[in-house]
Design a protein around this motif. Structure first.
Motif, PDB file in Angstrom:
ATOM      1  N   THR A   1       0.809  -1.161   0.135  1.00  0.00           N
ATOM      2  CA  THR A   1       0.086  -0.225   0.095  1.00  0.00           C
ATOM      3  C   THR A   1       0.889   1.119  -0.211  1.00  0.00           C
ATOM      4  O   THR A   1       0.702   2.446  -0.616  1.00  0.00           O
ATOM      5  CB  THR A   1      -1.039  -0.007   1.089  1.00  0.00           C
ATOM      6  N   LEU A   2       1.921   1.346   0.798  1.00  0.00           N
ATOM      7  CA  LEU A   2       2.758   2.340   0.773  1.00  0.00           C
ATOM      8  C   LEU A   2       3.486   2.572  -0.556  1.00  0.00           C
ATOM      9  O   LEU A   2       3.654   3.825  -1.041  1.00  0.00           O
ATOM     10  CB  LEU A   2       3.827   2.308   1.762  1.00  0.00           C
ATOM     11  N   ALA A   3       3.834   1.606  -1.191  1.00  0.00           N
ATOM     12  CA  ALA A   3       4.715   1.836  -2.406  1.00  0.00           C
ATOM     13  C   ALA A   3       3.553   2.382  -3.506  1.00  0.00           C
ATOM     14  O   ALA A   3       4.009   3.014  -4.605  1.00  0.00           O
ATOM     15  CB  ALA A   3       4.900   0.390  -2.891  1.00  0.00           C
ATOM     16  N   ALA A   4       2.504   1.890  -3.243  1.00  0.00           N
ATOM     17  CA  ALA A   4       1.387   2.528  -4.193  1.00  0.00           C
ATOM     18  C   ALA A   4       0.768   3.838  -4.073  1.00  0.00           C
ATOM     19  O   ALA A   4       0.555   4.542  -4.921  1.00  0.00           O
ATOM     20  CB  ALA A   4       0.176   1.623  -4.225  1.00  0.00           C
ATOM     21  N   HIS A   5       0.928   4.424  -2.844  1.00  0.00           N
ATOM     22  CA  HIS A   5       0.158   5.622  -2.483  1.00  0.00           C
ATOM     23  C   HIS A   5       1.031   6.671  -1.593  1.00  0.00           C
ATOM     24  O   HIS A   5       0.687   7.789  -1.569  1.00  0.00           O
ATOM     25  CB  HIS A   5      -0.948   5.328  -1.598  1.00  0.00           C
ATOM     26  N   ALA A   6       2.276   6.366  -1.241  1.00  0.00           N
ATOM     27  CA  ALA A   6       3.152   7.237  -0.783  1.00  0.00           C
ATOM     28  C   ALA A   6       3.167   8.499  -1.358  1.00  0.00           C
ATOM     29  O   ALA A   6       3.863   8.448  -2.888  1.00  0.00           O
ATOM     30  CB  ALA A   6       4.331   6.510  -0.003  1.00  0.00           C
ATOM     31  N   ASP A   7       3.608   9.779  -0.812  1.00  0.00           N
ATOM     32  CA  ASP A   7       3.863  11.091  -1.539  1.00  0.00           C
ATOM     33  C   ASP A   7       5.464  11.042  -1.636  1.00  0.00           C
ATOM     34  O   ASP A   7       5.924  11.818  -2.578  1.00  0.00           O
ATOM     35  CB  ASP A   7       3.403  11.927  -0.852  1.00  0.00           C
ATOM     36  N   CYS A   8       6.303  10.369  -1.005  1.00  0.00           N
ATOM     37  CA  CYS A   8       7.811  10.183  -0.815  1.00  0.00           C
ATOM     38  C   CYS A   8       8.327   8.952  -1.490  1.00  0.00           C
ATOM     39  O   CYS A   8       7.493   8.005  -1.577  1.00  0.00           O
ATOM     40  CB  CYS A   8       8.380  10.535   0.164  1.00  0.00           C
ATOM     41  N   PRO A   9       9.571   8.823  -1.861  1.00  0.00           N
ATOM     42  CA  PRO A   9      10.175   7.622  -2.151  1.00  0.00           C
ATOM     43  C   PRO A   9       9.885   6.647  -1.007  1.00  0.00           C
ATOM     44  O   PRO A   9      10.224   6.980   0.019  1.00  0.00           O
ATOM     45  CB  PRO A   9      11.677   7.743  -2.470  1.00  0.00           C
ATOM     46  N   VAL A  10       9.507   5.306  -1.167  1.00  0.00           N
ATOM     47  CA  VAL A  10       9.323   4.044  -0.272  1.00  0.00           C
ATOM     48  C   VAL A  10      10.501   3.226  -0.289  1.00  0.00           C
ATOM     49  O   VAL A  10      10.693   2.679  -1.797  1.00  0.00           O
ATOM     50  CB  VAL A  10       7.994   3.732  -0.510  1.00  0.00           C
ATOM     51  N   ILE A  11      11.356   2.853   0.343  1.00  0.00           N
ATOM     52  CA  ILE A  11      12.092   1.795   0.272  1.00  0.00           C
ATOM     53  C   ILE A  11      11.854   0.684   1.109  1.00  0.00           C
ATOM     54  O   ILE A  11      11.629   0.826   2.099  1.00  0.00           O
ATOM     55  CB  ILE A  11      13.620   2.270   0.925  1.00  0.00           C
ATOM     56  N   VAL A  12      11.396  -0.551   0.368  1.00  0.00           N
ATOM     57  CA  VAL A  12      11.077  -1.677   1.068  1.00  0.00           C
ATOM     58  C   VAL A  12      12.437  -2.666   0.974  1.00  0.00           C
ATOM     59  O   VAL A  12      12.960  -3.019  -0.133  1.00  0.00           O
ATOM     60  CB  VAL A  12      10.017  -2.313   0.254  1.00  0.00           C
ATOM     61  N   LEU A  13      12.676  -3.326   2.141  1.00  0.00           N
ATOM     62  CA  LEU A  13      13.685  -3.989   2.137  1.00  0.00           C
ATOM     63  C   LEU A  13      13.543  -5.388   1.730  1.00  0.00           C
ATOM     64  O   LEU A  13      13.497  -6.503   2.683  1.00  0.00           O
ATOM     65  CB  LEU A  13      14.248  -3.978   3.475  1.00  0.00           C
ATOM     66  N   ARG A  14      13.550  -5.409   0.447  1.00  0.00           N
ATOM     67  CA  ARG A  14      13.714  -7.033  -0.005  1.00  0.00           C
ATOM     68  C   ARG A  14      15.139  -7.313   0.123  1.00  0.00           C
ATOM     69  O   ARG A  14      15.926  -6.778   0.285  1.00  0.00           O
ATOM     70  CB  ARG A  14      13.362  -6.867  -1.570  1.00  0.00           C
ATOM     71  N   GLY A  15      15.226  -8.790  -0.090  1.00  0.00           N
ATOM     72  CA  GLY A  15      16.445  -9.534   0.078  1.00  0.00           C
ATOM     73  C   GLY A  15      17.173  -9.675   1.408  1.00  0.00           C
ATOM     74  O   GLY A  15      18.233  -9.944   1.404  1.00  0.00           O
ATOM     75  N   SER A  16      16.299  -9.263   2.443  1.00  0.00           N
ATOM     76  CA  SER A  16      17.215  -9.369   3.592  1.00  0.00           C
ATOM     77  C   SER A  16      17.323 -10.803   4.141  1.00  0.00           C
ATOM     78  O   SER A  16      18.212 -10.745   5.078  1.00  0.00           O
ATOM     79  CB  SER A  16      16.246  -8.717   4.794  1.00  0.00           C
ATOM     80  N   HIS A  17      16.876 -11.856   3.552  1.00  0.00           N
ATOM     81  CA  HIS A  17      16.903 -13.048   3.930  1.00  0.00           C
ATOM     82  C   HIS A  17      18.409 -13.719   3.573  1.00  0.00           C
ATOM     83  O   HIS A  17      18.795 -14.514   4.114  1.00  0.00           O
ATOM     84  CB  HIS A  17      15.953 -14.203   3.379  1.00  0.00           C
ATOM     85  N   ASP A  18      19.235 -12.882   2.715  1.00  0.00           N
ATOM     86  CA  ASP A  18      20.354 -13.106   2.659  1.00  0.00           C
ATOM     87  C   ASP A  18      21.506 -12.144   2.841  1.00  0.00           C
ATOM     88  O   ASP A  18      22.256 -11.945   2.227  1.00  0.00           O
ATOM     89  CB  ASP A  18      20.764 -13.715   1.009  1.00  0.00           C
ATOM     90  N   ASN A  19      20.882 -11.079   3.756  1.00  0.00           N
ATOM     91  CA  ASN A  19      22.010 -10.119   4.120  1.00  0.00           C
ATOM     92  C   ASN A  19      22.112  -9.021   3.141  1.00  0.00           C
ATOM     93  O   ASN A  19      22.954  -8.314   3.094  1.00  0.00           O
ATOM     94  CB  ASN A  19      22.947 -10.574   4.682  1.00  0.00           C
ATOM     95  N   GLN A  20      21.264  -8.913   1.872  1.00  0.00           N
ATOM     96  CA  GLN A  20      21.560  -8.025   0.927  1.00  0.00           C
ATOM     97  C   GLN A  20      20.991  -6.725   1.376  1.00  0.00           C
ATOM     98  O   GLN A  20      21.221  -5.699   0.583  1.00  0.00           O
ATOM     99  CB  GLN A  20      21.056  -8.599  -0.310  1.00  0.00           C
ATOM    100  N   ALA A  21      20.302  -6.690   2.570  1.00  0.00           N
ATOM    101  CA  ALA A  21      19.598  -5.301   2.847  1.00  0.00           C
ATOM    102  C   ALA A  21      20.611  -4.405   3.294  1.00  0.00           C
ATOM    103  O   ALA A  21      20.588  -3.255   3.768  1.00  0.00           O
ATOM    104  CB  ALA A  21      18.551  -5.613   3.833  1.00  0.00           C
TER     105      ALA A  21
END
Length: 290
Positions: A126-146
């Protein structure tokens, strides 16, 4: 006014990773970090806070969660200004409102059951779709790429309207702050004949889509700072597959999201949906108003 960087927390492991990432990002930007807890989070996500595994989630005080997150952030950057807030409302509404006075918003990815790496939580989407500023979603955290700067590279997907690309500007600024190269990618596809009777394209016409992609890439990067190392690349194929492949060797993947003025209807396209669900690294969704 100095806009803060906002991180949404709920005490879960993904949100603790988001605090680390957000603290590093706020320190890079030289802005305050605002830690926000929306108290109805569990109603939607159904995950108890990581700090109290043997305690019912309704006994974990929201103030303890934000205080712990603030200590964690300042443990990484002692001089970082951190403020906290507890908002007694649905996280989607609270964090979308927070995005109106933030330079960026950071959240951890949230999944359900045994497929956490494949599903994105409803709040993040929902945030990625509607936020007014850039939204950073931490994909990849399962292998420490975050963790920032593991690979030393940022990727940005260049879309159909490069002359208005807020995503490219955001990616350039991130690369400049981190002092890492930026790889700008423009996907393209060959034009198929409209009918079986239509003549096959000539060698010259077959190269036209690739040439156009290269021209759009040059246009998007026309105002790039001279101190940013840029690697432009065109790639044949669906944009979503091209970007997912690129995400495996990146610290951050930046994409744009068109925003309609009326704020109604679908706000994320197919590429953004796919990348948010399956990227191997954190994803920044940058709104582009039309």
């Amino acid at each position: 006014m100095e806009l803060p960087l906002v991180v949404g927390v709920d005490g879960s492991e993904p949100s603790l990773g988001a605090v680390d990432w957000a603290a590093d990002e706020a320190a890079l930007r030289g802005v305050p970090l605002r830690v926000v807890y929306a108290s109805l989070w569990e109603r939607y996500e159904g995950i108890a806070p990581a700090q109290a595994p043997n305690k019912p989630s309704d006994q974990v005080m929201a103030e303890d969660i934000v205080a712990g997150a603030a200590r964690r952030a300042q443990g990484r950057h002692a001089d970082l200004k951190v403020v906290t807030d507890v908002l007694p409302e649905e996280p989607e509404y609270a964090l979308v409102r927070e995005s109106r006075t933030a330079c960026a918003l950071v959240v951890g990815t949230r999944g359900r059951g045994g497929i956490v790496d494949m599903l994105l939580g409803s709040v993040s989407l929902t945030l990625a779709a509607h936020a007014d500023c850039p939204v950073i979603v931490l994909r990849g955290s399962h292998d420490n790429q975050a963790a920032p700067d593991t690979h030393g590279r940022i990727i940005v997907g260049v879309g159909e309207h490069p002359e208005h690309s807020a995503a490219v500007r955001f990616a350039l600024e991130e690369a400049q702050r981190r002092r890492v190269p930026l790889e700008a990618v423009r996907a393209w596809r060959r034009t198929a004949p409209a009918t079986t009777d239509q003549a096959l394209p000539t060698a010259e016409s077959a190269r036209q889509p690739e040439r156009q992609a290269a021209e759009e890439l040059d246009e998007a990067l026309g105002d790039a700072p001279v101190d940013v190392e840029i690697h432009p690349r065109t790639a044949e194929g669906h944009a979503r597959k091209v970007l997912l492949d690129a995400s495996h060797g990146a610290d951050l993947l930046v994409i744009g999201a068109h925003r309609r003025g009326d704020r109604f209807g679908l706000q994320l396209g197919r590429v953004a949906h796919t990348v948010l669900h399956h990227s191997a690294c954190p994803v920044a969704v940058v709104p582009q108003r039309w």
